[in-house]
Scaffold this motif. Structure first.
Motif, short mmCIF file in Angstrom:
data_model
loop_
_atom_site.label_atom_id
_atom_site.label_comp_id
_atom_site.label_asym_id
_atom_site.label_seq_id
_atom_site.Cartn_x
_atom_site.Cartn_y
_atom_site.Cartn_z
N SER A 209 35.74 -22.92 28.21
CA SER A 209 35.40 -21.95 27.17
C SER A 209 36.15 -20.65 27.46
CB SER A 209 33.90 -21.67 27.14
OG SER A 209 33.63 -20.56 26.29
N THR B 277 30.22 -21.25 23.05
CA THR B 277 30.59 -22.55 22.51
C THR B 277 29.49 -23.58 22.82
OG1 THR B 277 31.69 -23.31 24.53
CG2 THR B 277 33.00 -21.96 23.02
N ASP B 278 29.77 -24.81 22.46
CA ASP B 278 28.84 -25.91 22.77
C ASP B 278 29.23 -26.63 24.06
OD1 ASP B 278 27.15 -25.57 20.55
OD2 ASP B 278 28.61 -26.58 19.26
N ASN B 279 30.15 -26.06 24.83
CA ASN B 279 30.65 -26.73 26.03
C ASN B 279 29.87 -26.32 27.27
OD1 ASN B 279 32.61 -27.96 24.53
ND2 ASN B 279 34.24 -26.56 25.13
N GLU C 111 27.55 -23.18 28.56
CA GLU C 111 27.52 -22.27 27.41
C GLU C 111 26.65 -22.82 26.29
OE1 GLU C 111 30.92 -18.97 26.80
OE2 GLU C 111 31.43 -20.98 26.12
N LYS C 112 26.51 -24.13 26.26
CA LYS C 112 25.59 -24.72 25.30
C LYS C 112 24.16 -24.24 25.58
CE LYS C 112 24.15 -29.17 23.37
NZ LYS C 112 24.29 -30.66 23.46
N ASN C 113 23.82 -24.11 26.87
CA ASN C 113 22.50 -23.59 27.25
C ASN C 113 22.33 -22.14 26.80
OD1 ASN C 113 22.24 -26.04 28.49
ND2 ASN C 113 22.33 -25.26 30.58
N LYS D 31 23.77 -20.77 24.25
CA LYS D 31 23.60 -20.81 22.80
C LYS D 31 22.17 -21.19 22.43
CE LYS D 31 26.44 -22.25 18.89
NZ LYS D 31 27.56 -23.12 18.48
N GLU D 32 21.64 -22.16 23.14
CA GLU D 32 20.27 -22.59 22.89
C GLU D 32 19.27 -21.49 23.27
OE1 GLU D 32 19.92 -26.17 25.13
OE2 GLU D 32 21.00 -27.39 23.65
#
Length: 458
Positions: free
Chosen positions: A369, A441-443, A446-448, A450-451
């Protein structure tokens, strides 16, 4: 009378035999000098001839002054092979008025040391002459052998000069260390090695000048770089090249880069650390990490290491890639890269290759990311090109008298007082309150992130 004549004749014969033996020894040493390796023949005899190590033998430095005055206490030279430890000892030997004796710790025993000490006592007692004992590879002496020398160093019977490639603080008796001055020798610079190479090729008396040889500057640069700070390696390659190369039609022996690479047993990989190939290779290395290809990453890393690229330079590039291209997709990547850089600093080559490989492979294998990189550049662009906006008053510092009168800190909401440890509060200035700099991002991790934002914003 007859007995006296016989005795006189015997003495005359004995003296003649001694002179004959001295002559044989002189001829033997002369022949050995002629046949000795180039690195040995090129060894300086004066401090002015020594190349490199100016941090300890510069004209204003302690060692230079001590050698010139022939007044010094025991010394330990510490540094990598081929950096001039034995050379400096030989310079001292050629300039001192004392008796110079040499032992090699790999083959010498206590009997050899006893002979030196007895001779030193005789020199000091009968002639008032000091004895300098040079012990090469002194770390090879065991504790008992080092302890044997200690009292004679302490009372001045001998002046000890030790040479070691190992850290003396770990390998040499602490009592000897405390009675000695430690001089650390550094690997010779590329320019130092170049000077020695040119001198060796042209020097008629000590070097290869009588062979009418010339060396290309490209070959000089390659050998200076490939020898990795070791003068002996470079000089051995020069000697081998001159002795095994046939003269060209012009009658001269030409040493080019191909000959140089053969003689140093290191293939020329076409890597100029100041040229395009340097930038092309480091670019390919970074793009391979960014592109999640650990195989290509390791290949370009190996190419740079083989060519003698600075390991600290490589470590810095891995850290940048970990922050720029992995970022918060795997925050541990930067930790690994920083740890590898510290390990490289502590270890040096060849061991440094291992943490470099570990870090580079980790970065190449991590989720990617560049969101953090894009965020800071977007924010910098805004700050650079637009006026500075005022900070909301409730965010300003309120830890001084009079702050409340200015309205600073009033109505600030402390996040930990609210559910989920979050409160909906404006932190950006009014003019840019809706700006978005960081977009996770969703990678990877970083997905965590975002969540987490989705969770607290509900």
């Amino acid at each position: 009378m007859k007995y006296g004549t016989i005795k006189l004749n015997y003495v005359i014969i004995e003296k003649r035999m001694e002179k004959t033996l001295d002559l044989f020894e002189y001829m033997r040493k002369k022949e050995m000098k002629k046949e000795s390796p180039l690195a040995s023949r090129m060894r300086p005899t004066t401090i002015e001839e020594v190349v490199g190590q100016q941090h300890i033998i510069g004209k204003d430095k302690l060692l230079y002054r001590a050698i010139k005055a022939d007044k010094f206490k025991s010394i330990i030279f510490y540094g990598p092979p081929g950096t001039g430890k034995t050379t400096l000892a030989k310079v001292i030997a050629s300039t001192t008025k004392g008796e110079f004796t040499q032992l090699n710790a790999t083959v010498s025993g206590k009997k050899d040391m006893e002979e030196v000490v007895n001779k030193a006592k005789e020199n000091l007692g009968m002639y008032g002459k000091k004895t300098i004992l040079f012990v090469d590879e002194i770390h090879r002496f065991n504790k008992g052998q080092q302890d044997y020398l200690l009292p004679f160093v302490e009372d001045g019977t001998i002046v000890l000069i030790g040479a070691t490639t190992e850290n003396p603080y770990f390998e040499v008796n602490g009592a000897l260390i405390s009675r000695s001055v430690i001089f650390e020798l550094k690997p010779l610079t590329v320019e130092d090695i170049k000077t020695l190479i040119r001198r060796a090729v042209t020097d008629v008396e000590k070097g290869m000048g009588a062979y009418n040889a010339v060396i290309d500057e490209e070959a000089v640069a390659f050998l200076a770089d490939a020898s990795n700070g070791d003068a002996r390696t470079a000089l051995n390659a020069i000697e081998l090249g001159v002795l095994t190369t046939e003269p060209s039609q012009d009658g001269r022996i030409h040493i080019d880069i191909n000959t140089a690479s053969e003689c140093i047993q290191k293939r020329n990989v076409g890597y100029d650390k100041d040229g395009d190939n340097h930038y092309d290779t480091i670019s390919a290395f970074i793009k391979s990490m960014r592109g999640s290809d650990p195989q290509a990453t390791v290949y370009y890393l190996a190419k740079m290491l083989y060519a003698g690229e600075s390991v600290t330079f490589i470590a810095r590039r891995i850290m940048i890639c970990a922050a720029e291209d992995v970022g918060n997709a795997d925050p541990r990547a930067l930790q690994v890269a920083v740890s590898a850089a510290e390990a490289v600093h502590q270890l040096g080559m060849p061991e440094a290759r291992i943490p470099l490989a570990q870090a580079a492979i980790y970065v190449a294998s991590a989720p990617k990311s560049n969101a953090a990189y894009l965020a800071i550049d977007k924010a910098l662009e805004l700050v650079r090109n637009e006026r500075t906006y005022d900070i909301p008053p409730y965010l300003k510092d309120a830890h001084y008298s009079g702050a409340k009168k200015l309205g600073h800190g009033l109505d600030y909401k402390y996040a930990h007082d609210y559910d989920k440890h979050y409160v909906n509060q404006q932190y950006l200035p009014d003019e840019i309150k809706d700006m978005v700099f960081y977009e996770p991002t969703d990678n990877g991790y970083e997905k965590n992130i975002k969540e987490y934002f989705s969770y607290i914003y509900e």
